[in-house]
Enzyme design. Structure first.
Site, PDB file in Angstrom:
ATOM      1  N   LYS A  63      33.516  57.984  68.570  1.00 33.39           N
ATOM      2  CA  LYS A  63      32.618  57.120  68.771  1.00 33.39           C
ATOM      3  C   LYS A  63      33.516  56.405  69.461  1.00 33.39           C
ATOM      4  CE  LYS A  63      29.197  55.409  66.031  1.00 33.39           C
ATOM      5  NZ  LYS A  63      29.023  55.202  64.509  1.00 33.39           N
ATOM      6  N   GLU A  84      42.172  63.513  64.542  1.00 30.83           N
ATOM      7  CA  GLU A  84      42.510  64.865  64.064  1.00 30.83           C
ATOM      8  C   GLU A  84      41.123  65.117  65.734  1.00 30.83           C
ATOM      9  OE1 GLU A  84      41.667  63.899  60.007  1.00 30.83           O
ATOM     10  OE2 GLU A  84      40.916  62.989  61.622  1.00 30.83           O
ATOM     11  N   GLY A  99      28.347  59.076  61.197  1.00 25.23           N
ATOM     12  CA  GLY A  99      28.134  59.815  61.722  1.00 25.23           C
ATOM     13  C   GLY A  99      27.882  61.172  61.315  1.00 25.23           C
ATOM     14  N   ARG A 100      27.575  61.385  59.774  1.00 26.06           N
ATOM     15  CA  ARG A 100      26.841  61.979  58.881  1.00 26.06           C
ATOM     16  C   ARG A 100      25.063  62.181  59.573  1.00 26.06           C
ATOM     17  NH1 ARG A 100      28.978  58.391  55.859  1.00 26.06           N
ATOM     18  NH2 ARG A 100      28.321  57.393  54.353  1.00 26.06           N
ATOM     19  N   GLU A 153      29.906  62.080  50.949  1.00 28.28           N
ATOM     20  CA  GLU A 153      30.202  61.045  52.249  1.00 28.28           C
ATOM     21  C   GLU A 153      29.215  59.822  51.251  1.00 28.28           C
ATOM     22  OE1 GLU A 153      33.380  61.159  55.463  1.00 28.28           O
ATOM     23  OE2 GLU A 153      31.128  60.585  55.943  1.00 28.28           O
ATOM     24  N   HIS A 177      25.677  87.555  44.329  1.00 26.00           N
ATOM     25  CA  HIS A 177      26.766  88.853  44.083  1.00 26.00           C
ATOM     26  C   HIS A 177      28.125  88.245  43.725  1.00 26.00           C
ATOM     27  CE1 HIS A 177      23.964  92.196  44.158  1.00 26.00           C
ATOM     28  NE2 HIS A 177      24.097  91.711  45.410  1.00 26.00           N
ATOM     29  N   LYS A 182      43.485  59.565  55.780  1.00 28.20           N
ATOM     30  CA  LYS A 182      44.748  58.940  56.596  1.00 28.20           C
ATOM     31  C   LYS A 182      45.666  58.219  56.921  1.00 28.20           C
ATOM     32  CE  LYS A 182      41.222  60.086  60.033  1.00 28.20           C
ATOM     33  NZ  LYS A 182      39.163  59.363  59.475  1.00 28.20           N
TER      34      LYS A 182
END
Length: 540
Positions: A207, A213, A268-269, A354, A385, A505
């Protein structure tokens, strides 16, 4: 609405009710009510939700719905759909529902109808996706694009990556899609190691176009492309942006005409159905993408209109709240019995944790109760399993959501029957277990009985749909989005900010310079020692 959840009348009634029901076994609940399995279920918008194997009664559900009413769920829901700034710490509307609303709808934000903006971006996405799919978009050397790499992080990665994997059946297989989010250089190296740069397109999703990152990976991708193709001019044909920062996009070398916008009222999510989903639209095409949006909208309307006790997201949210705040369950498992959904639990981890990993109320007061549980999971039957041993016979109570489909996308022999038999059997085994008496009747030796006893009374919810289609995926994602919202309202927290990701961050920005510069350190002794240990191998 009071912020004191534990002082509401319904909370106090639920406490008393919990003390009466907490030791009641699901075996007894089913024995007392032979119709329980067909009564405690809801079928709506193409989904079948069986919640009968949960440790609740009609009174539990009544009290939970009353608590939701007392906590103002209906009012908060209406405020979200109106476009009110319910994200109070960022003073923003929360309007992911606008991303999938029909063209003739009006949703106002600050006096402006946002629906035409959304539709304009969708049309722009569709045009671009069509060019890639039809080989009309050419790279710097004139070759068509065959490889699409999405560079993002968080919601700019988890959403489109999950959805691409979920809908791979519908994708154009001659195109290759990869997703890079981790700042670890290995992620980028492995993503491009076998690709031809002249056939590769990068979608940079940020954005602000400053996310550390994402921009680190984007700059590495840019350097790789320019080195391989020998010209800065190649960037314009091999990079597009999903962003709102035209200045930074242009500075990077991307043509602003190839910037796809989204808005600050989209978290964002919650953004996979916005321009963040550009890679997905390229993969599955405009028609399938719009079918997915229709599925989202169907669930939105169901959530907005259905009575609380018949409302799929509300029921899911109330059950999660019940186990978290009364049974003390700290985790919940989501187990899809469809391999295409293997990234769905990872996507839900961000959506749920979040959103609701908060320790203060909307008013900034510390809570005196548990908020968001830890969500996790893997596809069935793989999970059977690995971690199912703990679910069945461990000391932790872990509520489970099972997701399954009546029709397979890839019918092979009796594979699907076996898959569905397993998911149904797991719900039965968790609920009812196996008693000492049953084991004795089977002739199991006494010394072995303690090891083979299954206590049961482990809750699960079954979610069935006909088939995993784009429309169904939209419904499933919106189901959990609104379940998260429901839980957040009950806890009185802001489900739409994420200040908790900032501190680490910010500290990393400081430490990164200290790793390569032999300057004095002023951290704690552990942090200082770690930096010096790293410097020993990477001297300045």
């Amino acid at each position: 609405m009071t912020n004191l959840l534990t002082q509401t009348p319904a909370w106090k009634e639920l406490q008393q009710h919990y003390s009466q029901i907490k030791d009641v076994h699901l075996r007894d609940l089913f024995q007392q009510d032979p119709q329980r399995g067909t009564r405690l279920r809801v079928q709506a918008v193409g989904l079948y939700l069986d919640y009968s194997k949960n440790r609740i009664t009609d009174e539990t559900l009544h009290l939970l719905c009353e608590l939701a009413h007392q906590r103002g769920l209906e009012e908060r829901r209406a405020a979200m759909f109106r476009g009110d700034p319910i994200n109070v710490t960022e003073r923003r509307a929360v309007l992911h529902i606008a991303l999938r609303t029909p063209k003739d709808t009006r949703i106002m934000v600050n006096g402006q109808d946002v629906v035409p903006q959304v539709q304009a971006v969708l049309d722009k996405m569709a045009k671009f996706a069509g060019q890639i799919r039809k080989k009309a978009w050419r790279g710097y050397t004139g070759k068509p694009i065959k490889n699409i790499i999405n560079i993002g992080i968080g919601g700019s990665d988890l959403g489109p990556y999950m959805a691409y994997e979920a809908l791979k059946f519908y994708s154009l297989r001659e195109l290759c899609f990869r997703f890079v989010s981790n700042v670890d250089g290995t992620a980028f190296t492995e993503a491009v190691c076998d690709l031809a740069p002249e056939e590769t397109l990068f979608i940079v999703s940020s954005k602000s176009f400053t996310t550390l990152e994402t921009m680190t990976n984007a700059q590495t991708a840019r350097a790789w492309l320019v080195e391989k193709l020998g010209s800065e001019q190649a960037v314009r044909q091999h990079f597009v942006a999903v962003s709102t920062n035209e200045k930074e996009v242009t500075r990077f070398g991307i043509d602003p005409a190839n910037m796809f916008e989204f808005w600050d009222w989209v978290g964002g999510r919650y953004s996979m159905d916005s321009a963040i989903g550009l890679s997905l639209m390229i993969a599955i095409g405009e028609e399938h993408f719009r079918q997915m949006l229709s599925g989202f909208h169907e669930m939105d309307e169901h959530f907005r209109k259905a009575p609380l006790e018949q409302n799929l997201p509300v029921l899911l949210g109330l059950l999660a709240f019940w186990y978290n705040n009364f049974f003390g369950c700290q985790t919940s498992a989501v187990i899809p019995y469809d391999f295409y959904l293997h990234r769905f639990p990872a996507f839900l981890q961000q959506l749920t944790m979040e959103s609701n990993g908060k320790r203060v109320t909307l008013a900034g007061e510390a809570v005196d109760y548990q908020t968001g549980p830890v969500y996790w999971g893997e596809p069935g039957t793989n999970g059977q399993h690995s971690f199912f041993q703990l679910l069945h016979q461990g000391t932790k109570l872990v509520p489970c959501d099972f997701i399954a489909f009546r029709k397979p996308l890839n019918p092979i022999g009796n594979h699907h029957d076996l898959l569905i038999a397993n998911v149904i059997a797991q719900g039965e085994a968790l609920a009812f277990g196996k008693t000492e008496e049953e084991l004795k009747a089977e002739g199991v030796p006494d010394w072995l009985i303690p090891h083979r006893t299954f206590p049961g009374n482990r809750p699960s919810t079954m979610i069935f749909a006909d088939q995993l289609t784009p429309r169904t995926l939209g419904k499933l994602v919106a189901l959990y989005e609104h379940s998260v919202f429901t839980q957040g309202v009950l806890w009185g927290i802001n489900s739409f900010d994420q200040w908790g990701v900032e501190l680490g961050k910010a500290l990393a920005q400081r430490i990164v310079t200290e790793l390569s510069e032999n300057e004095d350190l002023s951290h704690d002794s552990s942090t200082n020692a770690l930096i010096r240990y790293y410097r020993d191998v990477h001297p300045s």
